[in-house]
Design a protein around this motif. Structure first.
Motif, PDB file in Angstrom:
ATOM      1  N   LEU A 232     131.162  44.169 -29.635  1.00 26.68           N
ATOM      2  CA  LEU A 232     130.752  43.928 -31.196  1.00 26.68           C
ATOM      3  C   LEU A 232     130.803  42.769 -31.883  1.00 26.68           C
ATOM      4  O   LEU A 232     130.967  41.820 -31.455  1.00 26.68           O
ATOM      5  CB  LEU A 232     132.738  44.508 -30.939  1.00 26.68           C
ATOM      6  N   HIS A 233     130.707  43.105 -32.918  1.00 21.63           N
ATOM      7  CA  HIS A 233     130.228  41.761 -33.801  1.00 21.63           C
ATOM      8  C   HIS A 233     130.193  41.782 -35.403  1.00 21.63           C
ATOM      9  O   HIS A 233     130.039  43.226 -35.670  1.00 21.63           O
ATOM     10  CB  HIS A 233     128.371  41.643 -33.318  1.00 21.63           C
ATOM     11  N   GLY A 234     130.870  40.849 -35.550  1.00 21.09           N
ATOM     12  CA  GLY A 234     130.427  40.789 -37.566  1.00 21.09           C
ATOM     13  C   GLY A 234     128.779  40.894 -37.775  1.00 21.09           C
ATOM     14  O   GLY A 234     128.321  39.736 -37.459  1.00 21.09           O
ATOM     15  N   GLY A 235     128.750  41.684 -38.641  1.00 18.29           N
ATOM     16  CA  GLY A 235     127.128  41.449 -39.117  1.00 18.29           C
ATOM     17  C   GLY A 235     127.185  39.996 -40.435  1.00 18.29           C
ATOM     18  O   GLY A 235     125.867  39.350 -40.218  1.00 18.29           O
ATOM     19  N   GLN A 236     127.992  39.364 -40.433  1.00 21.69           N
ATOM     20  CA  GLN A 236     128.411  38.020 -41.539  1.00 21.69           C
ATOM     21  C   GLN A 236     128.662  37.068 -40.617  1.00 21.69           C
ATOM     22  O   GLN A 236     128.747  35.733 -40.797  1.00 21.69           O
ATOM     23  CB  GLN A 236     129.159  38.764 -42.266  1.00 21.69           C
ATOM     24  N   ASP A 237     128.800  37.069 -39.371  1.00 26.53           N
ATOM     25  CA  ASP A 237     129.285  35.587 -38.137  1.00 26.53           C
ATOM     26  C   ASP A 237     128.296  34.869 -38.133  1.00 26.53           C
ATOM     27  O   ASP A 237     126.971  35.015 -38.012  1.00 26.53           O
ATOM     28  CB  ASP A 237     129.314  36.693 -36.758  1.00 26.53           C
ATOM     29  N   ARG A 238     128.713  33.533 -38.503  1.00 25.75           N
ATOM     30  CA  ARG A 238     128.293  32.685 -38.879  1.00 25.75           C
ATOM     31  C   ARG A 238     128.206  31.369 -37.424  1.00 25.75           C
ATOM     32  O   ARG A 238     127.508  30.131 -37.789  1.00 25.75           O
ATOM     33  CB  ARG A 238     128.600  31.765 -40.402  1.00 25.75           C
ATOM     34  N   ILE A 239     129.563  32.021 -37.067  1.00 23.84           N
ATOM     35  CA  ILE A 239     129.209  30.997 -35.311  1.00 23.84           C
ATOM     36  C   ILE A 239     128.501  32.046 -34.498  1.00 23.84           C
ATOM     37  O   ILE A 239     128.074  31.410 -33.940  1.00 23.84           O
ATOM     38  CB  ILE A 239     130.454  31.009 -35.713  1.00 23.84           C
ATOM     39  N   ALA A 240     128.870  32.473 -34.388  1.00 25.61           N
ATOM     40  CA  ALA A 240     127.400  33.704 -33.212  1.00 25.61           C
ATOM     41  C   ALA A 240     126.989  34.445 -33.795  1.00 25.61           C
ATOM     42  O   ALA A 240     127.586  35.844 -33.606  1.00 25.61           O
ATOM     43  CB  ALA A 240     128.578  33.813 -32.147  1.00 25.61           C
ATOM     44  N   PRO A 241     125.432  34.686 -34.671  1.00 24.97           N
ATOM     45  CA  PRO A 241     125.052  35.827 -35.001  1.00 24.97           C
ATOM     46  C   PRO A 241     124.651  36.473 -33.772  1.00 24.97           C
ATOM     47  O   PRO A 241     125.012  37.264 -33.010  1.00 24.97           O
ATOM     48  CB  PRO A 241     123.820  34.949 -34.987  1.00 24.97           C
ATOM     49  N   ALA A 242     125.137  37.303 -34.556  1.00 22.48           N
ATOM     50  CA  ALA A 242     125.004  39.439 -34.257  1.00 22.48           C
ATOM     51  C   ALA A 242     124.221  39.589 -33.846  1.00 22.48           C
ATOM     52  O   ALA A 242     123.974  40.642 -32.459  1.00 22.48           O
ATOM     53  CB  ALA A 242     124.645  40.232 -35.614  1.00 22.48           C
ATOM     54  N   ALA A 243     122.232  38.823 -33.687  1.00 19.11           N
ATOM     55  CA  ALA A 243     121.610  38.945 -32.883  1.00 19.11           C
ATOM     56  C   ALA A 243     121.945  38.782 -31.238  1.00 19.11           C
ATOM     57  O   ALA A 243     121.252  39.339 -30.577  1.00 19.11           O
ATOM     58  CB  ALA A 243     120.519  37.843 -33.860  1.00 19.11           C
TER      59      ALA A 243
END
Length: 284
Positions: A232-243
């Protein structure tokens, strides 16, 4: 849910501080046990904003302070894989045979470790906003991280002394969080105030140990996970990017990937109840 706390003495002499909602006054029965793996820097208290959803599903929370945090003894030189042995010891002490794991942020790799190394015990794995292994082939590991997060982990990659020097001058960077994150932190997930401060009371050593573990060999291969795996990931995550979750999803045969386009590192936990439902439906 009432959380019972206890201290477990391990065979190597270390102590782990344990949390359990299945003790006297807590939830009990034959329902699913979910072992929570906390982020960096947090103590291990299970996530209160998800208690109502867990109670509705008959889920029992178990967790512990990772070594060096809160009431748990340090484990010098620990790697991510060491979480599997500690999780097994906690489950054994509580008489739990099989369980699921859920990890947020830095807890994600530790949840993966349990899935890969305890296939006879772990019935389901969820990671939220987690990292992929450092140096993963085909992944630009730092790409998409806010500069402060990348700098922090690059310092860890240079070694303990470089990381310690970095932490001595580090400060809070509000750019780590999106507007959605800040809204979550002002609402239900203000709960983080209860687990971040206590994690840092003894200084940065446990945080440093975590970050060193993330940027050195993990001690296992996530592709070995045979239990159902939800990334599960947020597309705007700036700490641990969704990639990072996309990389894992492409390689782990049991993985299901859910990227929430508008979410960041914290707001993705708004899907926590959905993740628990997913676990309850697949962890058999």
């Amino acid at each position: 849910m009432r959380v019972e706390e206890s201290d477990l003495r391990l065979e190597d002499g270390r102590g782990l501080h344990v949390y359990d909602t299945g003790g006297e006054g807590g939830s009990s029965g034959d329902g699913l046990v979910v072992l929570w793996h906390h982020g960096t820097p947090n103590i291990g208290s299970p996530p209160a904003p998800l208690f109502a959803a867990a109670e509705g599903l008959g889920i029992r929370w178990v967790s512990y302070d990772r070594p060096g945090y809160g009431g748990s003894s340090p484990l010098p030189g620990r790697d991510v894989a060491s979480a599997a042995a500690d999780a097994r010891a906690v489950a054994d002490a509580l008489g739990i045979d099989r369980f699921a794991v859920l990890g947020h942020s830095g807890g994600g790799p530790h949840a993966l470790a349990c899935g890969a190394l305890l296939p006879d015990r772990v019935v389901g794995v969820v990671t939220a906003a987690g990292l992929a292994p450092y140096g993963a082939e085909g992944l630009d590991w730092y790409a998409g991280m806010v500069p402060s997060s990348a700098a922090s982990l690059r310092a860890a990659a240079e070694g303990r002394e470089a990381k310690r020097a970095y932490e001595a001058g580090a400060g809070y960077d509000p750019e780590m969080f999106t507007d959605a994150d800040r809204e979550a932190l002002a609402g239900d997930w203000s709960w983080f105030d209860q687990v971040v401060g206590p994690a840092l009371e003894a200084g940065p050593d446990a945080l440093i140990a975590d970050d060193l573990a993330y940027v050195t060999p993990w001690g296992f291969d996530p592709v070995r996970i045979t239990a159902p795996l939800l990334l599960l990931h947020g597309g705007q995550d700036r700490i641990a990017p969704a990639a990072h979750s996309r990389w894992l999803a492409d390689r782990c045969p049991t993985a299901e990937l859910r990227v929430r386009p508008g979410d960041g590192h914290i707001s993705v936990l708004g899907a926590g109840a959905e993740a628990l439902e997913w676990l309850a439906g697949r962890a058999v």
